[in-house]
Design an enzyme around this catalytic site. Structure first.
Site, PDB file in Angstrom:
ATOM      1  CG  ASP A  47      25.625  55.249 -31.185  1.00  0.00           C
ATOM      2  OD1 ASP A  47      25.169  54.337 -31.883  1.00  0.00           O
ATOM      3  OD2 ASP A  47      25.626  56.441 -31.547  1.00  0.00           O
ATOM      4  CG  ASP A 193      23.016  58.617 -35.424  1.00  0.00           C
ATOM      5  OD1 ASP A 193      23.843  58.938 -34.554  1.00  0.00           O
ATOM      6  OD2 ASP A 193      22.560  57.456 -35.535  1.00  0.00           O
TER       7      ASP A 193
HETATM    8  C1  DX5 Z   1      21.091  56.367 -30.839  1.00  0.00           C
HETATM    9  C2  DX5 Z   1      22.379  56.383 -31.629  1.00  0.00           C
HETATM   10  C3  DX5 Z   1      22.204  55.867 -33.013  1.00  0.00           C
HETATM   11  C4  DX5 Z   1      21.580  54.478 -33.017  1.00  0.00           C
HETATM   12  C5  DX5 Z   1      21.413  54.004 -34.434  1.00  0.00           C
HETATM   13  O1  DX5 Z   1      21.140  57.237 -29.770  1.00  0.00           O
HETATM   14  O2  DX5 Z   1      22.939  57.667 -31.757  1.00  0.00           O
HETATM   15  O3  DX5 Z   1      23.471  55.853 -33.676  1.00  0.00           O
HETATM   16  O4  DX5 Z   1      22.411  53.592 -32.306  1.00  0.00           O
HETATM   17  O5  DX5 Z   1      20.881  52.737 -34.319  1.00  0.00           O
HETATM   18  P1  DX5 Z   1      19.647  52.299 -35.226  1.00  0.00           P
HETATM   19  O6  DX5 Z   1      20.169  52.373 -36.658  1.00  0.00           O
HETATM   20  O7  DX5 Z   1      19.396  50.914 -34.757  1.00  0.00           O
HETATM   21  O8  DX5 Z   1      18.546  53.259 -34.967  1.00  0.00           O
HETATM   22 ZN    ZN Z   2      24.807  57.636 -33.070  1.00  0.00          ZN
END
Ligand code: DX5
Ligand code: ZN
Length: 238
Positions: A47, A193
Protein backbone atom coordinates in the site's frame (compact mmCIF):
# COMPACT_ATOMS: atom_id res chain seq x y z
CA UNK A 1 6.35 -18.99 -12.08
CA UNK A 2 8.86 -18.96 -14.96
CA UNK A 3 7.58 -18.54 -18.48
CA UNK A 4 4.10 -17.42 -17.46
CA UNK A 5 2.74 -13.90 -17.52
CA UNK A 6 1.53 -12.31 -14.31
CA UNK A 7 -1.99 -12.43 -15.71
CA UNK A 8 -1.69 -16.16 -16.43
CA UNK A 9 -0.38 -16.75 -12.91
CA UNK A 10 -3.24 -14.76 -11.39
CA UNK A 11 -5.85 -16.58 -13.46
CA UNK A 12 -4.37 -19.88 -12.31
CA UNK A 13 -4.25 -18.81 -8.66
CA UNK A 14 -7.62 -17.03 -8.39
CA UNK A 15 -9.66 -17.08 -6.26
CA UNK A 16 -6.84 -16.16 -3.97
CA UNK A 17 -5.59 -13.56 -1.51
CA UNK A 18 -3.03 -10.82 -1.78
CA UNK A 19 -1.43 -10.25 1.61
CA UNK A 20 -1.21 -6.61 2.64
CA UNK A 21 2.08 -5.78 4.31
CA UNK A 22 0.95 -2.45 5.77
CA UNK A 23 0.22 -3.93 9.19
CA UNK A 24 3.30 -6.16 9.22
CA UNK A 25 6.46 -5.05 11.02
CA UNK A 26 7.83 -3.09 8.05
CA UNK A 27 11.25 -2.78 9.64
CA UNK A 28 11.52 -6.54 9.84
CA UNK A 29 9.45 -7.48 6.83
CA UNK A 30 11.83 -10.19 5.64
CA UNK A 31 11.37 -12.05 8.93
CA UNK A 32 7.60 -11.51 8.74
CA UNK A 33 7.51 -12.84 5.19
CA UNK A 34 9.63 -15.84 6.14
CA UNK A 35 6.72 -16.82 8.39
CA UNK A 36 4.52 -17.13 5.29
CA UNK A 37 6.88 -19.65 3.70
CA UNK A 38 5.14 -22.99 3.38
CA UNK A 39 1.76 -21.37 2.90
CA UNK A 40 0.12 -20.91 -0.51
CA UNK A 41 0.47 -17.14 -0.37
CA UNK A 42 1.68 -16.02 -3.80
CA UNK A 43 1.02 -12.29 -3.79
CA UNK A 44 2.24 -9.43 -1.59
CA UNK A 45 0.23 -6.21 -1.51
CA UNK A 46 2.14 -2.95 -1.03
CA UNK A 47 0.00 0.00 0.00
CA UNK A 48 1.78 3.08 -1.32
CA UNK A 49 0.35 6.22 0.22
CA UNK A 50 1.63 9.75 -0.36
CA UNK A 51 -0.19 11.74 2.33
CA UNK A 52 -1.92 13.76 -0.42
CA UNK A 53 -4.30 11.38 -2.17
CA UNK A 54 -4.86 9.74 1.22
CA UNK A 55 -4.03 11.20 4.66
CA UNK A 56 -1.44 8.54 5.50
CA UNK A 57 2.11 8.25 4.16
CA UNK A 58 3.66 4.81 3.89
CA UNK A 59 6.34 3.51 1.55
CA UNK A 60 7.71 4.35 -1.89
CA UNK A 61 9.76 2.76 -4.68
CA UNK A 62 12.98 2.17 -2.64
CA UNK A 63 11.03 0.13 -0.10
CA UNK A 64 9.12 -1.87 -2.73
CA UNK A 65 12.42 -2.52 -4.52
CA UNK A 66 14.17 -3.46 -1.29
CA UNK A 67 11.79 -6.31 -0.53
CA UNK A 68 13.43 -9.44 -1.93
CA UNK A 69 10.74 -11.99 -2.64
CA UNK A 70 9.66 -14.62 -5.15
CA UNK A 71 6.05 -13.62 -4.52
CA UNK A 72 4.25 -11.31 -6.93
CA UNK A 73 4.51 -7.63 -6.01
CA UNK A 74 1.00 -6.16 -6.07
CA UNK A 75 1.46 -2.39 -5.78
CA UNK A 76 -1.57 -0.33 -4.80
CA UNK A 77 -0.83 3.31 -5.65
CA UNK A 78 -2.77 5.65 -3.42
CA UNK A 79 -0.87 8.65 -4.73
CA UNK A 80 -1.86 11.90 -6.43
CA UNK A 81 -0.99 12.24 -10.14
CA UNK A 82 0.64 8.83 -10.62
CA UNK A 83 1.41 9.19 -14.35
CA UNK A 84 5.00 10.37 -13.98
CA UNK A 85 5.66 8.11 -10.99
CA UNK A 86 4.75 4.77 -12.57
CA UNK A 87 8.22 3.97 -13.91
CA UNK A 88 9.76 4.05 -10.42
CA UNK A 89 7.35 1.34 -9.23
CA UNK A 90 7.88 -0.68 -12.37
CA UNK A 91 11.65 -0.48 -11.80
CA UNK A 92 11.01 -1.55 -8.18
CA UNK A 93 9.65 -4.83 -9.50
CA UNK A 94 5.88 -4.28 -9.50
CA UNK A 95 4.02 -7.15 -11.16
CA UNK A 96 0.58 -5.63 -10.59
CA UNK A 97 0.09 -1.86 -10.59
CA UNK A 98 -3.25 -0.57 -9.35
CA UNK A 99 -4.05 3.10 -9.80
CA UNK A 100 -7.03 4.97 -8.36
CA UNK A 101 -9.43 6.37 -10.92
CA UNK A 102 -9.81 9.40 -8.61
CA UNK A 103 -6.07 10.14 -8.53
CA UNK A 104 -5.57 11.96 -11.83
CA UNK A 105 -7.25 13.75 -14.68
CA UNK A 106 -5.80 11.58 -17.44
CA UNK A 107 -6.44 8.14 -15.99
CA UNK A 108 -6.83 6.54 -19.42
CA UNK A 109 -3.31 7.66 -20.28
CA UNK A 110 -1.99 5.96 -17.15
CA UNK A 111 -3.14 2.60 -18.53
CA UNK A 112 -1.78 3.35 -21.99
CA UNK A 113 1.60 4.05 -20.40
CA UNK A 114 1.46 0.91 -18.25
CA UNK A 115 0.79 -1.10 -21.42
CA UNK A 116 4.21 0.02 -22.65
CA UNK A 117 5.99 -0.88 -19.40
CA UNK A 118 8.34 -3.83 -19.03
CA UNK A 119 8.31 -6.05 -15.96
CA UNK A 120 11.67 -5.48 -14.22
CA UNK A 121 11.69 -9.02 -12.79
CA UNK A 122 11.26 -10.65 -16.19
CA UNK A 123 10.13 -8.87 -19.36
CA UNK A 124 8.13 -11.95 -20.36
CA UNK A 125 5.89 -11.61 -17.31
CA UNK A 126 4.22 -8.40 -18.40
CA UNK A 127 2.43 -6.11 -15.97
CA UNK A 128 -1.14 -6.48 -14.77
CA UNK A 129 -2.87 -3.10 -14.90
CA UNK A 130 -5.49 -2.48 -12.26
CA UNK A 131 -7.86 0.33 -11.47
CA UNK A 132 -9.12 0.92 -7.93
CA UNK A 133 -12.30 2.69 -6.90
CA UNK A 134 -12.95 4.30 -3.53
CA UNK A 135 -16.29 3.39 -1.93
CA UNK A 136 -17.73 6.77 -3.00
CA UNK A 137 -16.85 6.44 -6.68
CA UNK A 138 -19.54 5.14 -9.06
CA UNK A 139 -18.57 1.81 -10.64
CA UNK A 140 -19.52 3.30 -14.03
CA UNK A 141 -16.18 5.15 -13.90
CA UNK A 142 -14.50 1.98 -15.17
CA UNK A 143 -16.51 1.84 -18.41
CA UNK A 144 -14.06 3.93 -20.53
CA UNK A 145 -11.11 1.96 -19.17
CA UNK A 146 -12.17 -1.64 -19.56
CA UNK A 147 -10.20 -2.15 -22.79
CA UNK A 148 -7.04 -0.85 -21.11
CA UNK A 149 -6.84 -2.93 -17.94
CA UNK A 150 -6.82 -6.45 -16.56
CA UNK A 151 -8.17 -5.95 -13.03
CA UNK A 152 -10.71 -3.81 -11.21
CA UNK A 153 -10.37 -3.45 -7.45
CA UNK A 154 -13.15 -2.20 -5.26
CA UNK A 155 -11.68 -0.64 -2.16
CA UNK A 156 -14.07 -1.62 0.61
CA UNK A 157 -12.90 1.01 3.10
CA UNK A 158 -11.93 4.64 2.80
CA UNK A 159 -8.27 4.26 1.90
CA UNK A 160 -5.55 5.41 4.19
CA UNK A 161 -5.59 3.00 7.06
CA UNK A 162 -5.68 -0.80 7.45
CA UNK A 163 -8.00 -2.35 10.02
CA UNK A 164 -11.20 -0.46 9.03
CA UNK A 165 -14.69 -1.99 8.69
CA UNK A 166 -15.80 -3.45 5.37
CA UNK A 167 -18.35 -1.32 3.45
CA UNK A 168 -21.31 -3.68 2.72
CA UNK A 169 -22.25 -1.86 -0.51
CA UNK A 170 -19.12 -3.47 -1.96
CA UNK A 171 -21.00 -6.70 -2.60
CA UNK A 172 -23.37 -5.03 -5.08
CA UNK A 173 -20.45 -3.16 -6.61
CA UNK A 174 -18.69 -6.44 -7.40
CA UNK A 175 -21.80 -7.49 -9.30
CA UNK A 176 -21.84 -4.20 -11.19
CA UNK A 177 -18.21 -4.57 -12.24
CA UNK A 178 -18.94 -8.05 -13.56
CA UNK A 179 -21.97 -6.77 -15.49
CA UNK A 180 -20.04 -3.91 -17.08
CA UNK A 181 -17.11 -6.18 -17.96
CA UNK A 182 -19.43 -8.78 -19.50
CA UNK A 183 -21.24 -6.06 -21.49
CA UNK A 184 -17.85 -4.88 -22.79
CA UNK A 185 -16.76 -8.43 -23.53
CA UNK A 186 -13.80 -8.01 -21.22
CA UNK A 187 -12.53 -10.78 -18.95
CA UNK A 188 -11.20 -8.64 -16.09
CA UNK A 189 -10.25 -9.88 -12.64
CA UNK A 190 -12.27 -8.37 -9.80
CA UNK A 191 -10.51 -7.54 -6.57
CA UNK A 192 -11.75 -6.37 -3.18
CA UNK A 193 -9.40 -4.56 -0.87
CA UNK A 194 -9.80 -3.55 2.74
CA UNK A 195 -11.74 -4.58 5.82
CA UNK A 196 -11.57 -8.29 5.07
CA UNK A 197 -11.35 -10.33 8.23
CA UNK A 198 -11.72 -13.91 9.43
CA UNK A 199 -15.29 -13.01 10.37
CA UNK A 200 -16.42 -11.81 6.92
CA UNK A 201 -14.16 -13.73 4.52
CA UNK A 202 -16.81 -16.45 4.14
CA UNK A 203 -19.43 -13.94 2.99
CA UNK A 204 -16.95 -12.24 0.70
CA UNK A 205 -16.07 -15.56 -0.91
CA UNK A 206 -19.69 -15.79 -2.08
CA UNK A 207 -19.67 -12.46 -3.90
CA UNK A 208 -17.65 -13.70 -6.85
CA UNK A 209 -14.51 -11.65 -6.44
CA UNK A 210 -11.33 -13.20 -7.86
CA UNK A 211 -8.84 -11.73 -5.43
CA UNK A 212 -9.08 -10.18 -2.00
CA UNK A 213 -6.48 -8.11 -0.21
CA UNK A 214 -6.16 -8.87 3.44
CA UNK A 215 -3.64 -7.27 5.76
CA UNK A 216 -4.44 -7.03 9.43
CA UNK A 217 -6.21 -10.39 9.40
CA UNK A 218 -2.86 -11.98 8.49
CA UNK A 219 -0.37 -9.72 10.26
CA UNK A 220 -2.16 -9.43 13.59
CA UNK A 221 0.88 -9.97 15.78
CA UNK A 222 0.15 -13.65 16.28
CA UNK A 223 0.93 -16.38 13.70
CA UNK A 224 0.76 -14.97 10.14
CA UNK A 225 1.06 -18.42 8.53
CA UNK A 226 -1.97 -19.77 10.41
CA UNK A 227 -3.93 -16.62 9.56
CA UNK A 228 -2.98 -16.83 5.89
CA UNK A 229 -3.98 -20.51 5.75
CA UNK A 230 -7.33 -19.63 7.36
CA UNK A 231 -8.00 -16.89 4.82
CA UNK A 232 -6.98 -19.14 1.92
CA UNK A 233 -9.17 -21.96 3.21
CA UNK A 234 -12.12 -19.59 3.13
CA UNK A 235 -11.15 -17.75 -0.03
CA UNK A 236 -9.01 -19.95 -2.14
CA UNK A 237 -9.17 -22.61 -4.76
CA UNK A 238 -11.31 -25.41 -3.39
C1 DX5 B 1 -6.11 0.59 2.75
C2 DX5 B 1 -5.35 -0.39 1.89
C3 DX5 B 1 -5.72 -1.80 2.16
C4 DX5 B 1 -5.56 -2.15 3.64
C5 DX5 B 1 -5.95 -3.58 3.87
O1 DX5 B 1 -6.11 1.85 2.21
O2 DX5 B 1 -5.56 -0.19 0.51
O3 DX5 B 1 -4.92 -2.67 1.35
O4 DX5 B 1 -4.22 -1.95 4.01
O5 DX5 B 1 -5.73 -3.79 5.21
P1 DX5 B 1 -6.83 -4.53 6.10
O6 DX5 B 1 -6.94 -5.93 5.50
O7 DX5 B 1 -6.21 -4.51 7.44
O8 DX5 B 1 -8.09 -3.75 5.98
ZN1 ZN C 1 -4.49 -1.78 -0.74
Amino acid sequence: MSGKTVLEILKEQCPTISVGVLTADLMHLEAELDQLAGTDVQILHFDVMDGCFVPMMTVGPPYVKGVKTELLKDVHLMIQDPLDKLDAYIAAGADIVTVHVESCVHIHRVFQQLALSTNANDPARGIVRGVALNPGTPVSAIEPLLDELEMVTLVAINPGWGGQSFVPATFARVELVKELAAKAGRDVLVGVDGGITKANIGDIAKCGADLVVTGSAVFDGKVPADNARFMLEHFGKS
